[in-house]
Scaffold this active site. Structure first.
Site, mmCIF file in Angstrom:
data_model
loop_
_atom_site.group_PDB
_atom_site.id
_atom_site.type_symbol
_atom_site.label_atom_id
_atom_site.label_comp_id
_atom_site.label_asym_id
_atom_site.label_seq_id
_atom_site.Cartn_x
_atom_site.Cartn_y
_atom_site.Cartn_z
ATOM 1 N N ASP A 247 -1.575 3.831 -8.952
ATOM 2 C CA ASP A 247 -2.174 2.499 -8.918
ATOM 3 C C ASP A 247 -2.772 2.166 -10.285
ATOM 4 O O ASP A 247 -3.770 2.756 -10.685
ATOM 5 C CB ASP A 247 -3.265 2.474 -7.836
ATOM 6 N N ASP A 248 -2.143 1.247 -11.027
ATOM 7 C CA ASP A 248 -2.616 0.826 -12.360
ATOM 8 C C ASP A 248 -2.328 1.848 -13.450
ATOM 9 O O ASP A 248 -3.052 1.902 -14.451
ATOM 10 C CB ASP A 248 -4.135 0.543 -12.370
ATOM 11 N N CYS B 47 -1.302 -5.654 -8.228
ATOM 12 C CA CYS B 47 -1.027 -4.684 -7.163
ATOM 13 C C CYS B 47 -0.198 -5.241 -6.015
ATOM 14 O O CYS B 47 0.887 -4.737 -5.721
ATOM 15 C CB CYS B 47 -2.344 -4.137 -6.616
ATOM 16 N N ASP C 232 2.461 0.799 -9.788
ATOM 17 C CA ASP C 232 2.643 -0.589 -9.358
ATOM 18 C C ASP C 232 2.491 -1.595 -10.497
ATOM 19 O O ASP C 232 2.966 -2.723 -10.410
ATOM 20 C CB ASP C 232 1.710 -0.948 -8.198
ATOM 21 N N ASN C 233 1.818 -1.225 -11.568
ATOM 22 C CA ASN C 233 1.709 -2.070 -12.764
ATOM 23 C C ASN C 233 1.071 -1.259 -13.873
ATOM 24 O O ASN C 233 0.623 -0.131 -13.652
ATOM 25 C CB ASN C 233 0.887 -3.349 -12.508
#
Length: 542
Positions: free
Chosen positions: A45-46, A81, A316-317
């Site tokens: 995540d991130d 997200c 996700d990014n």
């Protein structure tokens, strides 16, 4: 005579036993060599790639990257997200799955999402049509578990075993939906640290799952998302680490969209100190992710299943810390926010490979379905399977040259009380009134990578139709917007290509890009409803 009959009977029984044993043995050999592969997707995540996000993940790089293939040009369809995760699950661009931000109103885990998209995600297809047993553990979509979206009792279709985090990333004091029943966790490291809980639940699944079906396992870690809470044993790590001082760190974003231009340069000392501290904390949380990966790989090896399992690792990014004087966030169109790590190991993937071919997170679903033997053409997915790339059956001349990146900005029609001079519409504002988002931070980009071009073309949906164009080969840190100096024909072709991608669906999203020799450009085919954009572009060039 009786003795003779007994002997014959014994020989017959021995023969039958041998036949049965041989049958079982040959079945086992046949099943092992012909059974469909297992698939594991580990989603962080991130996690950035542009600022060294993989540096703390030494075991992950060795166990997945070195053992398989690393994609150096992997991107997300939207740098936030919930839209990004929706693209992973559906294989669709945001304009087709209609998740535009992290709110219920933005369709994040909403009732509308559940009715229109959730039943058609790739895990649902794996379970219902490819007979895979499926396991999910971790963060799903940011609003999952909201009372207006069915609460934690809602178990999305497609999952045989479900362990979903209620709402957004946390490390302690959270609630999990375990097959639709709430399981509350506190702040005891040994029992509650979420990254470790996900690791242990994943190991349990691998231990107790059925051995007669292939499996798909998706583990979605909270790290390295805020609040950046490291495990106790890692809280002293990276004490001397700072955010990278790349050429775009703490510099003014000249010739960029107004949201970037408004950032204060140079940043205050307190802002720099804050982002350096956040950078260290992010890296510390990743050490537990590294442990998780090692445990899963080891368990697969112990069970003799590693050689028949694809393991995919991605995010996700991306993320930024100080680039163009923006303190901390994602949501922007630049490489640090849209480019992500992607490593895969598995059957028929040779070790120590690197691919520069252009892939996106809309490709994950099609690739996983392809691995499982499901015909991707039966779906409405926008992405493409990159399994042929991993198996060495695809060259750059026959692969795509561009993808779409799109984002719809968030911002309320009232001023931020702490930053009234900025006016209405801004969001995610820091104490020094540098805001990371706004309602007109709404853009769409064509990201192009081909043997002859490494280009990004972006248009904003605002009164200016503000355009940003970057030659990423010559300008990897995206310091110089060349929109006003690039050849007019290239500008028009990119504008045309962007409009095609923004209206594409399924197969039409995979048509030839501007730098593909099969591309045909006819200005007469420009969409009439978008003709004002082209006239604005021509005015901008003057």
């Amino acid at each position: 005579m009786a003795s003779s009959r007994c002997c014959v009977s014994s020989l017959l029984n021995c023969f039958l036993i041998c036949v049965i044993l041989w049958s079982h043995l040959s079945d086992a050999v046949f099943d092992k060599s012909n059974r469909r592969p297992n698939i594991v997707l580990i989603l962080t995540d991130d996690l950035d790639i542009a600022m060294g996000g993989l540096s703390p993940l030494s075991k992950t790089k060795k166990l997945i990257g070195d053992a398989g293939i690393t994609f150096t040009n992997a991107f997300v369809a939207s740098p936030l997200c919930c839209p990004s995760r929706a693209s992973i699950l559906t294989g669709k661009y945001p304009h087709n799955h209609h998740v535009i931000n992290n709110t219920l109103e933005g369709n994040c885990s909403s009732k509308a999402w559940q009715k229109t998209e959730e039943a058609h995600t790739f895990p649902a297809l794996l379970k219902n049509f490819a007979n895979y047993q499926t396991f999910f553990a971790g963060k799903y979509l940011n609003q999952y578990g909201h009372s207006e979206a069915g609460g934690v009792e809602h178990v999305p279709p497609g999952w045989s075993y479900w362990v979903g985090l209620e709402r957004n990333s946390k490390y302690y004091n959270y609630t999990l939906s375990v097959n639709g029943k709430a399981q509350k966790h506190g702040a005891d490291y040994s029992k509650d640290y979420l990254t470790d809980v996900l690791a242990n639940m994943s190991l349990d699944f691998l231990q107790y799952k059925s051995n007669f079906q292939p499996f798909f396992m998706m583990v979605s870690t909270p790290a390295p998302h805020s609040p950046w809470t490291a495990a106790p044993q890692y809280q002293g790590s990276f004490n001397n680490t700072k955010a990278p001082r790349d050429p775009n760190f703490n510099v003014h974003g000249k010739d960029k969209h107004w949201l970037i231009r408004q950032a204060k340069t140079p940043m205050s000392n307190s802002s720099v100190q804050f982002l350096d501290d956040a950078f260290r904390k992010r890296w510390r949380t990743l050490l537990s992710v590294d442990d998780l990966v090692e445990k899963i790989v080891q368990r697969l090896e112990d069970r003799g299943e590693l050689d028949n399992t694809y393991i995919i690792f991605t995010s996700d990014n991306g993320y930024h810390t100080g680039q163009f004087s923006l303190p901390l966030d994602k949501r922007q169109l630049y490489e640090f926010d849209i480019r992500v790590p992607l490593m895969v190991r598995g059957p028929n993937i040779k070790p120590n490979q690197t691919s520069q071919m252009l892939v996106a997170n809309v490709d994950l679903g099609p690739t996983i379905l392809d691995i499982a033997g499901y015909n991707v053409n039966k779906t409405q997915m926008d992405g493409m399977s990159f399994l042929p790339i991993m198996e060495g059956k695809m060259n750059s001349s026959s692969w795509r040259t561009d993808i779409l990146v799109e984002y719809e900005g968030e911002g309320r029609n009232v001023s931020d009380p702490a930053c009234p001079l900025l006016g209405p519409g801004v969001a995610e504002c820091f104490p020094d009134c540098v805001c990371e988002d706004s309602y007109n931070n709404t853009y769409a980009c064509v990201r192009t990578i081909s043997p002859s071009a490494n280009l990004q073309y972006c248009e904003f949906d605002d009164n200016e139709v503000f355009v940003e164009v970057y030659n990423v080969t010559a300008d990897p840190y995206q310091l110089t917007n060349i929109a006003k100096t690039i050849d007019q024909e290239v500008l028009e072709k990119m504008n045309h290509r962007l409009m095609i991608l923004q209206s594409c669906s399924g197969q039409s999203c995979r048509t030839p890009g501007v730098y593909d020799p099969r591309y045909k450009f006819d200005p007469r085919q420009m969409f009439t409803s978008h003709s004002w954009r082209l006239s604005r572009l021509r005015q901008t060039k003057k």
